[in-house]
Design a protein around this motif. Sequence first.
Motif, PDB file in Angstrom:
ATOM      1  N   GLY A  96       0.677  -1.257  -0.038  1.00 14.29           N
ATOM      2  CA  GLY A  96       0.278  -0.185   0.252  1.00 14.29           C
ATOM      3  C   GLY A  96       0.895   1.373  -0.369  1.00 14.29           C
ATOM      4  O   GLY A  96       2.309   0.922   0.339  1.00 14.29           O
ATOM      5  N   ALA A  97       0.080   2.721  -0.111  1.00 13.45           N
ATOM      6  CA  ALA A  97       0.982   3.319  -0.266  1.00 13.45           C
ATOM      7  C   ALA A  97       0.039   4.421   0.576  1.00 13.45           C
ATOM      8  O   ALA A  97      -1.708   4.398   0.673  1.00 13.45           O
ATOM      9  N   GLU A  98       0.735   5.761   1.481  1.00 14.43           N
ATOM     10  CA  GLU A  98       0.434   6.993   2.071  1.00 14.43           C
ATOM     11  C   GLU A  98       0.537   8.081   2.041  1.00 14.43           C
ATOM     12  O   GLU A  98       2.080   8.355   1.548  1.00 14.43           O
ATOM     13  N   LEU A  99       0.033   8.966   1.304  1.00 11.28           N
ATOM     14  CA  LEU A  99       0.266  10.436   0.528  1.00 11.28           C
ATOM     15  C   LEU A  99      -0.107  11.271   1.773  1.00 11.28           C
ATOM     16  O   LEU A  99      -1.375  11.460   2.001  1.00 11.28           O
ATOM     17  N   MET A 100       0.272  11.684   2.251  1.00 12.76           N
ATOM     18  CA  MET A 100      -0.285  13.124   3.255  1.00 12.76           C
ATOM     19  C   MET A 100       0.292  14.491   2.526  1.00 12.76           C
ATOM     20  O   MET A 100       1.219  15.072   2.318  1.00 12.76           O
ATOM     21  N   TYR A 101      -0.541  15.231   3.148  1.00 12.74           N
ATOM     22  CA  TYR A 101      -0.233  17.139   2.091  1.00 12.74           C
ATOM     23  C   TYR A 101      -0.648  17.965   3.891  1.00 12.74           C
ATOM     24  O   TYR A 101      -1.672  17.828   4.315  1.00 12.74           O
ATOM     25  N   GLN A 102       0.487  18.132   4.002  1.00  7.62           N
ATOM     26  CA  GLN A 102      -0.040  19.388   5.161  1.00  7.62           C
ATOM     27  C   GLN A 102       0.283  20.998   4.367  1.00  7.62           C
ATOM     28  O   GLN A 102       0.726  21.249   4.265  1.00  7.62           O
ATOM     29  N   GLN A 103      -0.594  22.218   5.430  1.00 11.65           N
ATOM     30  CA  GLN A 103      -0.676  22.962   4.702  1.00 11.65           C
ATOM     31  C   GLN A 103      -0.800  23.909   6.060  1.00 11.65           C
ATOM     32  O   GLN A 103      -1.190  23.721   6.753  1.00 11.65           O
ATOM     33  N   ALA A 104       0.510  24.905   6.884  1.00 10.51           N
ATOM     34  CA  ALA A 104       0.791  25.802   7.480  1.00 10.51           C
ATOM     35  C   ALA A 104       1.756  26.875   7.158  1.00 10.51           C
ATOM     36  O   ALA A 104       2.637  26.990   6.206  1.00 10.51           O
ATOM     37  N   PRO A 105       1.309  28.124   7.410  1.00  6.57           N
ATOM     38  CA  PRO A 105       2.451  29.205   8.114  1.00  6.57           C
ATOM     39  C   PRO A 105       3.607  28.945   7.351  1.00  6.57           C
ATOM     40  O   PRO A 105       4.377  29.595   7.089  1.00  6.57           O
ATOM     41  N   GLN A 106       3.828  28.142   8.904  1.00  3.07           N
ATOM     42  CA  GLN A 106       5.458  28.532   9.164  1.00  3.07           C
ATOM     43  C   GLN A 106       5.670  26.748   8.219  1.00  3.07           C
ATOM     44  O   GLN A 106       7.559  26.693   8.785  1.00  3.07           O
ATOM     45  N   ILE A 107       5.878  26.341   7.673  1.00  2.00           N
ATOM     46  CA  ILE A 107       6.032  25.610   6.463  1.00  2.00           C
ATOM     47  C   ILE A 107       6.481  26.098   5.472  1.00  2.00           C
ATOM     48  O   ILE A 107       5.740  26.764   4.296  1.00  2.00           O
ATOM     49  N   PRO A 108       7.694  25.687   5.236  1.00  2.00           N
ATOM     50  CA  PRO A 108       8.134  26.631   4.444  1.00  2.00           C
ATOM     51  C   PRO A 108       8.364  26.259   2.542  1.00  2.00           C
ATOM     52  O   PRO A 108       7.250  25.328   2.658  1.00  2.00           O
ATOM     53  N   GLY A 109       7.313  27.468   1.667  1.00  2.00           N
ATOM     54  CA  GLY A 109       6.354  27.423   0.907  1.00  2.00           C
ATOM     55  C   GLY A 109       5.025  27.355   1.198  1.00  2.00           C
ATOM     56  O   GLY A 109       3.965  27.246   0.598  1.00  2.00           O
ATOM     57  N   GLY A 110       4.815  27.259   2.669  1.00  2.00           N
ATOM     58  CA  GLY A 110       3.783  26.565   3.036  1.00  2.00           C
ATOM     59  C   GLY A 110       2.961  25.268   2.427  1.00  2.00           C
ATOM     60  O   GLY A 110       1.707  25.163   3.337  1.00  2.00           O
ATOM     61  N   ALA A 111       3.154  24.622   2.004  1.00  2.00           N
ATOM     62  CA  ALA A 111       2.936  23.454   2.367  1.00  2.00           C
ATOM     63  C   ALA A 111       3.590  22.129   2.115  1.00  2.00           C
ATOM     64  O   ALA A 111       4.908  22.443   1.573  1.00  2.00           O
TER      65      ALA A 111
END
Length: 334
Positions: free
Chosen positions: A201-216
């Motif tokens: 199987g596979a897992e794809l995670m997307y995280q969005q936050a202002p403190q992350i470089p590039g915003g995501a």
Amino acid sequence: MGLGVSKCEAPAPDPTILLPPPPPGTAAPGGAPPPDGAPVVNEKFKNNPGTYEDLSKKCKEIFPQPFEGAKVMINKSLNQGFHVSHTLTMSSITPSGYRFGTTYIGSQLLTPNDPALVLLGDTDPSGNLNAQGFFNWSEALKTKFVVQVMNSKFAGTQLGLDYKGRDFTASATLANFNLFNETGIGVVHFLQAITPKLCVGAELMYQQAPQIPGGAATALTCSGRLTTDESVWSAFAGTNNLGLSYYRRLNEEIQLGIELENSYQQQQLIAAIAYQFDLPKANFSMKAMIDNNWTVTGVLEKRLLPMPFNLSICGSLNHVKNQFRMGCGFSIGA
């Protein structure tokens, strides 16, 4: 996956809220089939590999869950579907005080293992709330949610959807999603059975936050599990880490689990070995583990029959920090 670290889940309700026994003639979720031999798994889904998050479940169940201080819990079943609990905790490192918990199990059963609706929650005198629920639309489709309220504010939210096919499971989860602040986590899982004993199987995670470089940021993890007659192997390799877990039942009394995880970002290797020793005739169970930080932990559980009492004793010692913690728990009721 990993050593007890969830990358996307919102804080879960207090672990002292336990799912009570199901109505007579049924089995608890994840438990054994009812005595009359009714089938637990629909033939349509007999090759289903389960959910992605449970790939290493057999191994993780071996590891003890330590606690510190004293804990007293009283459980009461008001009827077959509604149960309440009272918990008093005294600890120097975890939140202490009184918590009131409730569990509701719907009367409709899709299978002997799966009621259509399950709701769990607990709260303290300050109004802080932990709640989670599961709703099975059908044997193939399941919705779940988790909510945590702290100091009159939402501290964590999570909404998930699982779809079960003949030989695969697909899941999607949103956690702590906020459109106004442009923050949140989205995760997609897919697990496919290749043979009755092998799944990938596979897992794809997307995280969005202002403190992350590039915003995501995104992260991809690939995993697999191999089940034999005597053991279960599972492994994962991702953008940020990789790991391996191994489970084996040595005999009727002893089970063994090993977990390894290497984090690229933290440049840290975590290794742990655990075992579970059961004496069903004595109503006794013990879980113990040691990790590469030289932390030794053990939890003893004894059911004091014929009374509905359970006694738990926990000890944890870190040899490097020379730090020792001990806990004692006592529960009354089912």
